[in-house]
Scaffold this active site. Structure first.
Site, short mmCIF file in Angstrom:
data_model
loop_
_atom_site.label_atom_id
_atom_site.label_comp_id
_atom_site.label_asym_id
_atom_site.label_seq_id
_atom_site.Cartn_x
_atom_site.Cartn_y
_atom_site.Cartn_z
N SER A 141 30.13 -33.87 18.97
CA SER A 141 30.72 -33.35 20.20
C SER A 141 32.07 -34.03 20.44
O SER A 141 32.89 -34.09 19.53
CB SER A 141 29.75 -33.51 21.36
OG SER A 141 30.09 -32.66 22.44
N ASP B 277 27.01 -27.19 19.98
CA ASP B 277 27.16 -28.63 20.14
C ASP B 277 26.14 -29.43 19.31
O ASP B 277 24.94 -29.21 19.39
CB ASP B 277 26.99 -28.98 21.62
CG ASP B 277 27.56 -30.33 21.99
OD1 ASP B 277 27.28 -31.31 21.29
OD2 ASP B 277 28.30 -30.39 22.99
#
Length: 296
Positions: free
Chosen positions: A46, A171
């Protein structure tokens, strides 16, 4: 070209995600570069994937600017871009366009490719319901890198999923390690870890209390994402507990924010600058202890 070989051996550097909380941990990327501490393996998930790319490209300006002043860019994203389907954070612009030469955040691709560090960028394959950690073999061009950093950073529901080679990614924090690439470092043979976290030491991620029905409807064509969102708190907390154990055993150095001053969606440049400076100050203070651990 300047010698870009790692100056440290035997330890993997892990950057946790956390959206704009990475304004704080970008200070660690800057401090390590200032100190000439270049580790042989660098992995991020991320927002941690941005810290990874900036650190490996040895660009303290980009490391700082990406999570501070850049938030004022009028194309950074808002509810208007969200309604247009581009995301609350305008991800294609943030990652794939600004990194090009002459753009807002030009990326030093030559230094990145010349660095001797192994790199891992983690994302969640929503098509297969599996975690992936892309390495150098997948990063042959600047776009290869940046589309994967974008995929790694694609917060579900907030940003549109990313398609790479016909498969859909979101993600990397949805993976089994909960957003900290400890599993990737271990898979590559590492047993000592320098981990840069974005939550305070006492933080415990709460279990989801509501919203599961909405999430299942939102991801009705990607049920693995809905399930991973449900499981994430337990996975994240479990990895953190494992890190504390590694720290107690002397196998990990954990950089833990003394106080995290911003949330993952912070947009105030003043707040982000303050966060970065606080992280940088803490990182500089800890550099002697970090150096000692890395030389151990």
């Amino acid at each position: 070209m300047t010698d870009l070989k790692p100056t440290v051996s035997g330890t993997a550097l892990l950057f946790e995600g956390g959206g704009m909380r990475a304004s704080y941990t970008s200070g660690m990327a800057v401090a390590l570069l200032e100190a000439g501490l270049h580790l042989p393996w660098v992995g991020g998930i991320s927002a941690g994937s941005s810290n990874t790319a900036n650190y490996v490209s040895r660009d303290p300006w980009r490391a700082r600017h990406s999570f501070t002043d850049f938030a004022a860019d009028p194309r950074f994203g808002d509810w208007r871009t969200f309604v247009r389907g581009e995301g609350l954070f305008n991800a294609r612009y943030i990652y794939e366009e600004t990194s090009l030469p002459g753009q807002a955040l030009p990326f030093d691709w030559e230094t990145f490719t010349g660095s001797g560090a192994a790199v891992r960028i983690g994302a969640f394959n929503a098509t297969r319901g599996e975690q992936v950690h892309w390495g150098r073999e997948d990063l042959r061009t600047l776009r290869d890198l940046m589309v994967r950093v974008r995929a790694s950073s694609t917060m579900p529901m907030v940003m549109p999923p990313v398609t790479i080679d016909g498969e859909v990614f979101v993600d990397g924090a949805l993976g089994p390690a909960g957003g900290i690439p400890l599993d990737a470092a271990r898979a590559d043979g590492y047993e000592r870890f320098f981990v840069v976290l974005t939550q305070e030491r006492g933080y415990v991620k709460p279990a989801r209390q509501r919203g599961d029905a909405l999430v299942r409807r939102w991801f009705r064509t990607m049920p693995a994402v809905a399930e991973a969102l449900r499981a994430r708190p337990a996975r994240y907390n479990s990895t953190r507990e494992e890190l504390w154990e590694l720290e107690r055993d002397g196998k990990a150095y954990l950089f833990v924010p003394q106080r995290m001053p911003v949330g993952n969606g912070e947009r105030s440049v003043a707040a982000l600058r303050t966060s970065h400076e606080a992280g940088l100050a803490q990182a500089r203070q800890e550099i002697p202890a970090i150096r000692e651990f890395l030389q151990g």
